[in-house]
Design a protein around this motif. Structure first.
Motif, PDB file in Angstrom:
ATOM      1  N   SER A 148       0.832  -1.197   0.000  1.00 22.67           N
ATOM      2  CA  SER A 148       0.000   0.000   0.000  1.00 22.67           C
ATOM      3  C   SER A 148       0.871   1.252   0.000  1.00 22.67           C
ATOM      4  O   SER A 148       0.555   2.238  -0.679  1.00 22.67           O
ATOM      5  CB  SER A 148      -0.981  -0.034   1.173  1.00 22.67           C
TER       6      SER A 148
ATOM      7  N   THR B 185      -5.253  11.119   1.646  1.00 21.29           N
ATOM      8  CA  THR B 185      -6.488  10.370   1.885  1.00 21.29           C
ATOM      9  C   THR B 185      -6.204   8.875   1.941  1.00 21.29           C
ATOM     10  O   THR B 185      -6.658   8.163   2.839  1.00 21.29           O
ATOM     11  CB  THR B 185      -7.492  10.649   0.755  1.00 21.29           C
ATOM     12  N   ALA B 186      -5.423   8.418   0.943  1.00 22.69           N
ATOM     13  CA  ALA B 186      -5.154   6.987   0.846  1.00 22.69           C
ATOM     14  C   ALA B 186      -4.374   6.487   2.056  1.00 22.69           C
ATOM     15  O   ALA B 186      -4.614   5.387   2.554  1.00 22.69           O
ATOM     16  CB  ALA B 186      -4.392   6.695  -0.441  1.00 22.69           C
TER      17      ALA B 186
ATOM     18  N   ILE C 242      -6.852   6.116   5.028  1.00 20.94           N
ATOM     19  CA  ILE C 242      -7.728   4.951   4.868  1.00 20.94           C
ATOM     20  C   ILE C 242      -6.917   3.672   5.009  1.00 20.94           C
ATOM     21  O   ILE C 242      -7.309   2.725   5.697  1.00 20.94           O
ATOM     22  CB  ILE C 242      -8.425   4.997   3.504  1.00 20.94           C
TER      23      ILE C 242
ATOM     24  N   ASN D 219       1.816  20.082  -8.523  1.00 16.81           N
ATOM     25  CA  ASN D 219       0.378  19.866  -8.436  1.00 16.81           C
ATOM     26  C   ASN D 219       0.029  19.333  -7.045  1.00 16.81           C
ATOM     27  O   ASN D 219       0.529  18.286  -6.650  1.00 16.81           O
ATOM     28  CB  ASN D 219       0.005  18.852  -9.524  1.00 16.81           C
TER      29      ASN D 219
ATOM     30  N   VAL E  23       1.338   6.635  -6.871  1.00 19.12           N
ATOM     31  CA  VAL E  23       0.358   7.671  -7.202  1.00 19.12           C
ATOM     32  C   VAL E  23       1.028   9.038  -7.197  1.00 19.12           C
ATOM     33  O   VAL E  23       0.806   9.874  -8.077  1.00 19.12           O
ATOM     34  CB  VAL E  23      -0.815   7.627  -6.200  1.00 19.12           C
TER      35      VAL E  23
ATOM     36  N   TYR F 245      -4.904   9.512 -13.531  1.00 22.46           N
ATOM     37  CA  TYR F 245      -4.783  10.946 -13.289  1.00 22.46           C
ATOM     38  C   TYR F 245      -3.481  11.467 -13.893  1.00 22.46           C
ATOM     39  O   TYR F 245      -3.461  12.515 -14.552  1.00 22.46           O
ATOM     40  CB  TYR F 245      -4.832  11.263 -11.793  1.00 22.46           C
ATOM     41  N   GLY F 246      -2.397  10.731 -13.686  1.00 21.78           N
ATOM     42  CA  GLY F 246      -1.122  11.176 -14.226  1.00 21.78           C
ATOM     43  C   GLY F 246      -1.138  11.248 -15.744  1.00 21.78           C
ATOM     44  O   GLY F 246      -0.554  12.136 -16.346  1.00 21.78           O
TER      45      GLY F 246
ATOM     46  N   LEU G  22      -6.250  -1.664  -3.528  1.00 20.39           N
ATOM     47  CA  LEU G  22      -4.970  -1.002  -3.750  1.00 20.39           C
ATOM     48  C   LEU G  22      -4.670  -0.884  -5.234  1.00 20.39           C
ATOM     49  O   LEU G  22      -4.166   0.139  -5.705  1.00 20.39           O
ATOM     50  CB  LEU G  22      -3.857  -1.763  -3.032  1.00 20.39           C
TER      51      LEU G  22
ATOM     52  N   PHE H 134     -11.699   8.957  -8.082  1.00 17.64           N
ATOM     53  CA  PHE H 134     -11.073   8.835  -6.763  1.00 17.64           C
ATOM     54  C   PHE H 134     -12.128   8.739  -5.664  1.00 17.64           C
ATOM     55  O   PHE H 134     -11.964   8.019  -4.674  1.00 17.64           O
ATOM     56  CB  PHE H 134     -10.134  10.007  -6.488  1.00 17.64           C
TER      57      PHE H 134
ATOM     58  N   GLY I 286      -4.412   6.682  -9.704  1.00 16.34           N
ATOM     59  CA  GLY I 286      -3.247   7.559  -9.773  1.00 16.34           C
ATOM     60  C   GLY I 286      -2.662   7.604 -11.170  1.00 16.34           C
ATOM     61  O   GLY I 286      -2.334   8.675 -11.696  1.00 16.34           O
TER      62      GLY I 286
ATOM     63  N   ALA J 270       3.161   9.287 -10.285  1.00 16.03           N
ATOM     64  CA  ALA J 270       2.372   9.422 -11.509  1.00 16.03           C
ATOM     65  C   ALA J 270       1.839  10.840 -11.669  1.00 16.03           C
ATOM     66  O   ALA J 270       1.645  11.320 -12.780  1.00 16.03           O
ATOM     67  CB  ALA J 270       1.219   8.429 -11.496  1.00 16.03           C
ATOM     68  N   GLY J 271       1.592  11.525 -10.544  1.00 16.77           N
ATOM     69  CA  GLY J 271       1.021  12.868 -10.606  1.00 16.77           C
ATOM     70  C   GLY J 271       2.063  13.965 -10.670  1.00 16.77           C
ATOM     71  O   GLY J 271       1.881  15.000 -10.052  1.00 16.77           O
ATOM     72  N   ARG J 272       3.160  13.742 -11.392  1.00 14.99           N
ATOM     73  CA  ARG J 272       4.192  14.775 -11.612  1.00 14.99           C
ATOM     74  C   ARG J 272       4.762  15.277 -10.292  1.00 14.99           C
ATOM     75  O   ARG J 272       4.645  16.440  -9.943  1.00 14.99           O
ATOM     76  CB  ARG J 272       3.620  15.986 -12.366  1.00 14.99           C
TER      77      ARG J 272
ATOM     78  N   LEU K 236      -2.804  18.141  -6.032  1.00 11.71           N
ATOM     79  CA  LEU K 236      -3.868  17.137  -5.997  1.00 11.71           C
ATOM     80  C   LEU K 236      -3.360  15.731  -5.675  1.00 11.71           C
ATOM     81  O   LEU K 236      -3.903  15.077  -4.786  1.00 11.71           O
ATOM     82  CB  LEU K 236      -4.660  17.148  -7.307  1.00 11.71           C
ATOM     83  N   PRO K 237      -2.284  15.238  -6.348  1.00 12.44           N
ATOM     84  CA  PRO K 237      -1.813  13.897  -5.982  1.00 12.44           C
ATOM     85  C   PRO K 237      -1.445  13.799  -4.507  1.00 12.44           C
ATOM     86  O   PRO K 237      -1.665  12.760  -3.868  1.00 12.44           O
ATOM     87  CB  PRO K 237      -0.583  13.699  -6.866  1.00 12.44           C
TER      88      PRO K 237
ATOM     89  N   TYR L 126     -13.130   5.329  -5.299  1.00  6.48           N
ATOM     90  CA  TYR L 126     -12.170   4.591  -4.472  1.00  6.48           C
ATOM     91  C   TYR L 126     -12.496   4.781  -2.986  1.00  6.48           C
ATOM     92  O   TYR L 126     -12.489   3.835  -2.205  1.00  6.48           O
ATOM     93  CB  TYR L 126     -10.745   5.058  -4.786  1.00  6.48           C
TER      94      TYR L 126
ATOM     95  N   LEU M 294      -3.954   2.526  -7.339  1.00 11.60           N
ATOM     96  CA  LEU M 294      -2.837   2.715  -8.267  1.00 11.60           C
ATOM     97  C   LEU M 294      -3.358   3.123  -9.637  1.00 11.60           C
ATOM     98  O   LEU M 294      -2.847   4.062 -10.269  1.00 11.60           O
ATOM     99  CB  LEU M 294      -2.026   1.420  -8.373  1.00 11.60           C
TER     100      LEU M 294
ATOM    101  N   ILE N 293       2.166   1.787  -3.450  1.00 12.25           N
ATOM    102  CA  ILE N 293       1.175   2.363  -4.354  1.00 12.25           C
ATOM    103  C   ILE N 293       0.977   3.838  -4.059  1.00 12.25           C
ATOM    104  O   ILE N 293       0.810   4.655  -4.975  1.00 12.25           O
ATOM    105  CB  ILE N 293      -0.117   1.543  -4.268  1.00 12.25           C
ATOM    106  N   ASN N 294       1.043   4.219  -2.791  1.00 13.86           N
ATOM    107  CA  ASN N 294       0.973   5.643  -2.465  1.00 13.86           C
ATOM    108  C   ASN N 294       2.091   6.412  -3.161  1.00 13.86           C
ATOM    109  O   ASN N 294       1.873   7.472  -3.739  1.00 13.86           O
ATOM    110  CB  ASN N 294       1.088   5.846  -0.959  1.00 13.86           C
TER     111      ASN N 294
ATOM    112  N   LEU O   8      -4.587  13.285  -2.676  1.00 17.77           N
ATOM    113  CA  LEU O   8      -5.072  11.916  -2.887  1.00 17.77           C
ATOM    114  C   LEU O   8      -4.309  10.950  -1.995  1.00 17.77           C
ATOM    115  O   LEU O   8      -4.891  10.090  -1.326  1.00 17.77           O
ATOM    116  CB  LEU O   8      -4.894  11.495  -4.352  1.00 17.77           C
TER     117      LEU O   8
END
Lengths: 142, 497
Positions: free
Chosen positions: A36, A76-77, A80, A67, A43, B181-182, B171, B130, B178, A46-48, A69-70, B133, B175, A39-40, A73
């Protein structure tokens, strides 16, 4: 910086999956935590994600920014994911108390047992004795 | 901002809070919880009535404009799903509220069911990837608590399997969100649909969406990744497993339908793959059921098999097939939850869940036999019950689309389903009880489970005889799904600053 984050995420995800395939339930649950977090990170990458650039700058400041926003996200992740991980840990602890051991094969054996008779919709089966070691073939279910 | 739009989320959440406040008295908790779920059901029916006239509710949370803020959209499919969630939620709560359990157990069950309903309703009405999710996590948390409720070795072992594999799926979904979005710069389903429909989607965005579909397939228990479902559903408390059987996999199927129809309205590679997966799911599920000898295990495998039919409708992608999938979704939720409820009643009366240790119910409890026969025949697709129409539409749609072999597999699966239902019928109802006639309990127990089973059976019959209006609704819903004008309008009209 981005490639470093991405590679780290990939390696961690691999580690997490590898741990989840382990026979010991503790490693499985810890593997979930590692996966997990991988993956965080993924993410975020992936979001620059630009390394050390801030997500917010004061008005007029002439700084590079990323940015936000990632980051929101992932925040939050993380929250949770933490709750779910703690729940999984508590189930793990209780399973250990009831079984006395912690192997995925035992879990399979117990689930595949025939349904117990005469219980009012199966409430609280906790008092039973542990299943008498039907010597599960180790490593078969990897 | 329309209040009706957020009611499906607010109602169960408020009920949960109120139940928590009143937690010292079970009677209050029960009363609040029953009132709350009744209100949810009424909201769902209101939404269906509203949506049936062609209205689509949509709005932005916190008035943040569309690509940035979270959109909620209720169209025909969402409205129907919220209504059916209300039906099954209320049914579960009524079924369990008089069960002879410890006070704390019942109280916790009420609380967690509402937590689960919040997540399910949220997943049905959100228009943001999201946010979907987050709702998945909410419902996951509720389902974790419910499946392990009561404890005990067997149940916790099942819960462990359920938790690990569902966490993995969620999970993967995170991913995928994400990555999407990217690659595409948006999480709004409407804007994603605009990007994909105009053919501007990059390869990496498509990869992300593919990973998302894989995550939904795990949730929906499709063919190669359904293993968690038959390994965990049969260990939960009966009302809980009925609730799960009715609603949980269907959230995954709903997400699949929503995303695939939004992004790829015309058939393509994804549909071809889904077609194979659907056929394999139908067949493998029903064959797995044939090998089982416990009532809830048989029914669990049938969930897998039935999910295949819905995905078949999605994969064919014609309006008729999609309408069939929507109709099947509604029919299946009612019937499957009902079968689990009746399975619970039958195993309470005979004292066992194993078919070998059951029997004598037909002579001892003819009413239960009738109540079982209705959903069982409906599941197998015997006219004039709802399952017949659902299967008929899908088979006709696959013949029209030129996939005769898919129609053949659907028919074959139906035939094996009849076989499997007659196995339960012969073993649990017709055959004398292995310990003699007296071993069927004469005490019917609380009356509420019987009422729930009877009402759900009645709904199957009504859906069968009233298939015309229901089918009309499903047809309109399927047109709305591919057209998706409400979603496509999100970033345009409400995105303006």
């Amino acid at each position: 910086m981005e490639w470093l984050t991405a590679v780290t995420a990939g390696v961690m995800a691999g580690l997490g999956i590898w741990m989840m395939l382990d026979q010991h339930l503790i490693r499985v649950v810890l593997g979930i935590a590692v996966f997990s977090n991988a993956i965080n990170l993924g993410v975020l990458a992936a979001g620059r994600h630009a390394g050390d650039a801030p997500a917010f700058v004061t008005q007029g400041a002439n700084a590079a920014l990323v940015n936000p926003l990632p980051q929101a996200l992932v925040l939050t992740a993380i929250v949770i994911g933490f709750a779910l991980f703690v729940f999984a840990l508590s189930i793990l602890k209780r399973t250990y108390e009831l079984h006395g051991k912690n192997e995925t094969d035992d879990v399979t054996v117990v689930v595949e047992q025939p349904a117990p008779d005469g219980q009012e919709n199966g409430f609280e089966e906790g008092g039973e004795s542990a299943p008498g070691e039907p010597d599960p073939p180790a490593g078969e279910r990897e | 901002m329309n209040l009706l739009l957020v009611l499906p989320i607010l109602l169960p959440l408020t009920t949960l809070m109120l139940c928590l406040l009143a937690r010292r008295r079970l009677a209050w908790v029960t009363a609040i919880s029953l009132v709350g779920s009744t209100l949810l059901l009424m909201t769902g029916l209101w939404l269906v009535w509203f949506a049936a006239q062609g209205n689509v509710l949509s709005g932005q949370m916190g008035s943040w404009p569309a690509p940035y803020g979270i959109s909620l959209v209720i169209d025909r499919l969402s409205a129907a799903m919220v209504a059916i969630t209300g039906v099954i939620g209320l049914g579960t709560l009524v079924y369990m509220h008089r069960q002879p359990m410890a006070t704390e157990f019942l109280r916790d069950a009420h609380l967690f069911v509402h937590g689960l309903l919040t997540g399910i309703c949220g997943a049905f009405i959100t228009g943001d990837v999201f946010n979907l999710y987050v709702w998945f996590e909410v419902l996951l948390m509720g389902s974790f608590a419910l499946i392990s409720l009561g404890g005990g070795q067997r149940r916790l072992a099942g819960a462990m399997t359920y938790i690990v594999l569902n966490l993995l799926a969620t999970l993967l979904f995170l991913l995928a969100a994400g990555l999407v979005y990217g690659a595409s710069g948006t999480l709004n389903m409407g804007e994603l649909a605009l990007i994909f429909r105009s053919g501007e989607a990059t390869a990496s965005a498509t990869m992300g969406v593919t990973l998302m579909l894989l995550a939904f397939s795990i949730k929906g228990a499709l063919f190669p990744v359904f293993g968690w479902l038959p390994a965990s559903y049969h260990v939960a408390w009966v009302p809980v497993s009925a609730l799960f059987a009715g609603l949980l996999t269907k959230v995954g199927v709903y997400a699949l339908i929503r995303l695939v129809t939004l992004l790829w309205p015309a058939p393509g590679l994804a549909h071809d793959i889904l077609l194979w997966v659907a056929c394999a799911t139908m067949l493998v599920g029903v064959l797995g059921a044939a090998a089982q000898t416990e009532i809830r295990r048989i029914l669990s495998f049938h969930i897998v098999s039935q999910v295949g039919y819905m995905v078949l409708g999605l994969a064919l992608a014609t309006p008729l097939a999609l309408a069939g999938a929507v109709f099947y979704l509604i029919h299946h939720i009612i019937v499957k939850a009902n079968l689990f409820f009746i399975g619970g009643l039958a195993s309470r009366l005979t004292g066992s869940e194993r078919l070998a240790r059951m029997g004598g119910l037909y002579s001892a409890k003819p009413l239960l036999a009738i109540l079982f026969a209705i959903p069982a025949l409906s599941l197998a697709g015997i006219p004039p019950l709802s399952g017949f129409w659902a299967k008929l539409i899908l088979i006709r749609a696959s013949l029209e689309a030129g996939h005769g072999w898919a129609a053949f597999i659907a028919l074959l699966t139906g035939a094996i389903t009849v076989l499997s239902m007659s196995k339960i019928w012969n073993e649990a109802f017709l055959k004398p009880h292995p310990d003699g006639a007296h071993c069927v309990q004469t005490n019917n127990g609380p009356r509420s489970p019987w009422v729930v089973a009877a009402v759900l059976a009645l709904m199957t019959v009504i859906l069968g005889f009233g298939a015309g209006p229901a089918m009309q609704y499903a047809w309109d819903a399927s047109l709305q799904l591919t057209e998706a004008s409400a979603y496509l309008r999100l970033p345009v009209t409400e995105g303006a600053p």
